[in-house]
Design an enzyme around this catalytic site. Structure first.
Site, PDB file in Angstrom:
ATOM      1  CD  GLU A  30     117.286 -10.493  30.690  1.00  0.00           C
ATOM      2  OE1 GLU A  30     118.030  -9.533  31.000  1.00  0.00           O
ATOM      3  OE2 GLU A  30     117.549 -11.267  29.752  1.00  0.00           O
ATOM      4  CD  GLU A  55     115.315 -14.704  25.771  1.00  0.00           C
ATOM      5  OE1 GLU A  55     116.565 -14.620  25.838  1.00  0.00           O
ATOM      6  OE2 GLU A  55     114.554 -13.791  26.141  1.00  0.00           O
TER       7      GLU A  55
END
Length: 570
Positions: free
Chosen positions: A347, A448
């Site tokens: 991220e 994900e």
């Protein structure tokens, strides 16, 4: 598809941004904002954006200009006169082009900026507190940016108004061809099936030889069965769920890969400085080994500040550098060759903890050192919201720029992770992001995936949207779910099976799609000794009934544009 009765497709619920009657229906937001009509060459708009030209969605060139803005909340608004046509439980696509411009210091300062957030929101029933996000972009002064967003309502509004707001005060906002359109998923899926056939299947000729007739094979009965797919689906696991028999049963039957939910993260393996704990990750690896499931390594570092352990934060910069090097050496030497993929620094579009502390090169250093210590692993960037059209911090363009910057510093970026924590997905929005990321020539994984929706029928439809877009796109090479069992997932209302192990509608949709994307064929060998079929990429077994008994052989179907001819030497 659910809830489409009475829905009008291909109808823009907003009139064109600049009609022949000028500004009729448009109003400024902000006491200082003034509106006017302008015109731009459509070719210039197209040259600066990627758009659905194939679907006939082209800019008109006419736009509304909001100038004199005194605040970021200032902009332009328009009532949706056809608000009664907005049906509950239907996904609507927001599309159009946004430009920034203007004179003076504000625009001049913005010219050198990386971009400014501009948002499209829908205000319902004249209630300031009832605002639905319709999409967001990162726009740059002097350029046009295409906006692609989506929304869905739980009940029909009495009135609805679209607001376009954002960018600093003094920067003009231009709005061209704003559209709100009900998504026609049936029509989209029809296109995707054709695209899937081209991307994921191949013509195959099994050649049993010219002497087939003499040997008695000609006319023999043949059966071809696909054993596994070249396109894997996986899920996250943890030490608790692998103790649940219902979870293990669904996992082993329907998933090909795994990823650890938390057990490999630094805060888990070294919660206290110097006290290493790999017992949980070792146990999960042993579990996956027993069932023959490869595992993605998630993650070596996590760039978001609030995920970093306190002892790491308390280190000075020299100590932090040493700790980073120690983490790399400890993890990668212990598990060298065990994880085909690694998410190196999770991220980075949303966090920059290590970069803020240690400088611009630290992220690339993490990649370089990981490649040195485990050269066989494919190294991924991994982030969220890139595919949704709702996060100005996580646009495909920003992701590509980040990847390019890493590569220029020697980082061996080998793959792109799209986390895919999805709500109200629109296929064209996802496809647009994938098209842009595909320009990097890197493989993309949905890393994900979870699709959150309390109505399980809608959840099944939403899941199908995401899976069909991913499977049909040539840049995508795999999909990882972020769990699938009720009570064992990070996001609520996203499960595929219930807590008691029963499979819900979303789970059934997933199983049905996997079945659809599996090839089987029956028939007879022709007089030339051939058996022809078209099949999905993967591994097959062929069963041939001959006079002397049944013969079995295995073969693989790989990607290719020409028919695959395989000699079946018996």
């Amino acid at each position: 598809m659910a809830c489409t009765q009475g829905v009008v497709f291909d109808l823009n619920l907003i009139e064109n941004s600049a009609l022949e009657d000028g500004l009729s229906g448009w109003a400024p937001v902000g006491t200082c904002t003034t509106l006017s009509v302008g015109e731009e060459e459509p070719a210039k708009v197209l040259s600066e954006t990627i758009n659905d030209v194939a679907d006939g969605y082209r800019p008109s060139g006419r736009y509304i200009l909001a100038s004199g803005r005194a605040d970021e909340a200032d902009g332009v608004r328009r009532a949706i006169t056809a608000a009664a046509l907005i049906k509950p439980r239907v996904t609507y696509r927001v599309a159009g082009w946004i430009g920034l411009g203007g004179d003076g210091a504000a625009a001049g300062a913005a010219e050198g900026a990386t971009g400014h957030a501009v948002r499209v929101n829908i205000r319902l029933d004249e209630d300031d507190g009832c605002v639905v996000e319709g999409g967001a972009i990162c726009a740059v002064v002097g350029k046009w940016t295409e906006i692609k967003g989506a929304f869905r309502l739980k009940k029909s509004p009495c009135a609805a108004e679209v607001y376009v707001q954002g960018a600093p005060a003094g920067v003009d906002v231009k709005v061209m061809d704003l559209q709100v359109i009900a998504t026609d998923r049936k029509a989209r899926f029809k296109k995707l099936r054709k695209k899937t056939d081209k991307v994921r299947k191949r013509d195959v000729v099994l050649n049993f030889g010219s002497a087939a007739s003499a040997s008695g094979i000609s006319g023999a009965s043949i059966r071809v069965m696909q054993m596994d797919s070249s396109f894997p689906f996986g899920t996250c696991i943890n030490t608790n769920v692998i103790q649940n028999p219902a979870f293990v049963d669904f996992f082993t039957k329907h998933f090909d890969w795994a990823v650890f939910e938390n057990e490999l993260k630094w805060y888990h393996t070294e919660a206290q400085q110097g006290q290493l704990n790999y017992a949980d990750s070792d146990a999960l690896l042993d579990f996956c080994d027993r069932y023959g499931k490869p595992v993605r390594g998630h993650c070596i570092f996590w760039a978001v500040k609030n995920t970093v352990q306190q002892w790491v934060k308390s280190l000075d910069n020299n100590g932090l550098t040493a700790a980073v090097q120690g983490r790399l050496a400890s993890l990668l030497t212990r598990y060298a060759g065990r994880f085909p993929h690694y998410d190196v620094n999770n991220e980075m579009l949303h966090g920059s903890y290590y970069q803020d502390r240690l400088g611009d090169d630290i992220n690339a250093f993490m990649f370089r050192e990981t490649a040195r210590l485990d050269p066989g692993a494919t190294l991924f960037v991994n982030d969220y919201n890139v595919e949704g059209g709702n996060d100005p911090n996580a646009t495909p363009e920003k992701y590509i720029a980040q990847i390019t910057a890493l590569q220029q510093k020697g980082a061996a970026v080998g793959g792109i992770g799209l986390q895919g924590h999805v709500t109200n997905p629109v296929g064209e929005v996802i496809c647009d992001a994938l098209d842009k990321l595909a320009t990097t020539d890197l493989p993309v994984w949905l890393s994900e995936l979870d699709v959150s929706e309390s109505d399980v029928d809608l959840r099944a439809d939403d899941l199908e949207v995401v899976l069909r877009e991913a499977y049909a796109h040539p840049a995508v090479e795999g999909v990882m779910f972020w769990g699938f069992m009720q009570g064992h997932m990070w996001r609520q209302d996203a499960c595929l099976i219930n807590a008691d192990g029963t499979v819900n509608d979303a789970g059934e949709r997933f199983v049905d799609l996997r079945r659809e994307w599996t090839s089987h064929a029956r028939g007879h060998i022709d007089s030339a000794g051939h058996f022809k079929f078209r099949g999905y990429h993967g591994t097959y077994i062929v069963q041939l009934a001959t006079a002397t008994g049944k013969v079995h052989k295995t073969f693989s179907v790989e990607k290719g544009d020409t028919p695959l001819v395989l000699d079946m030497n018996l």
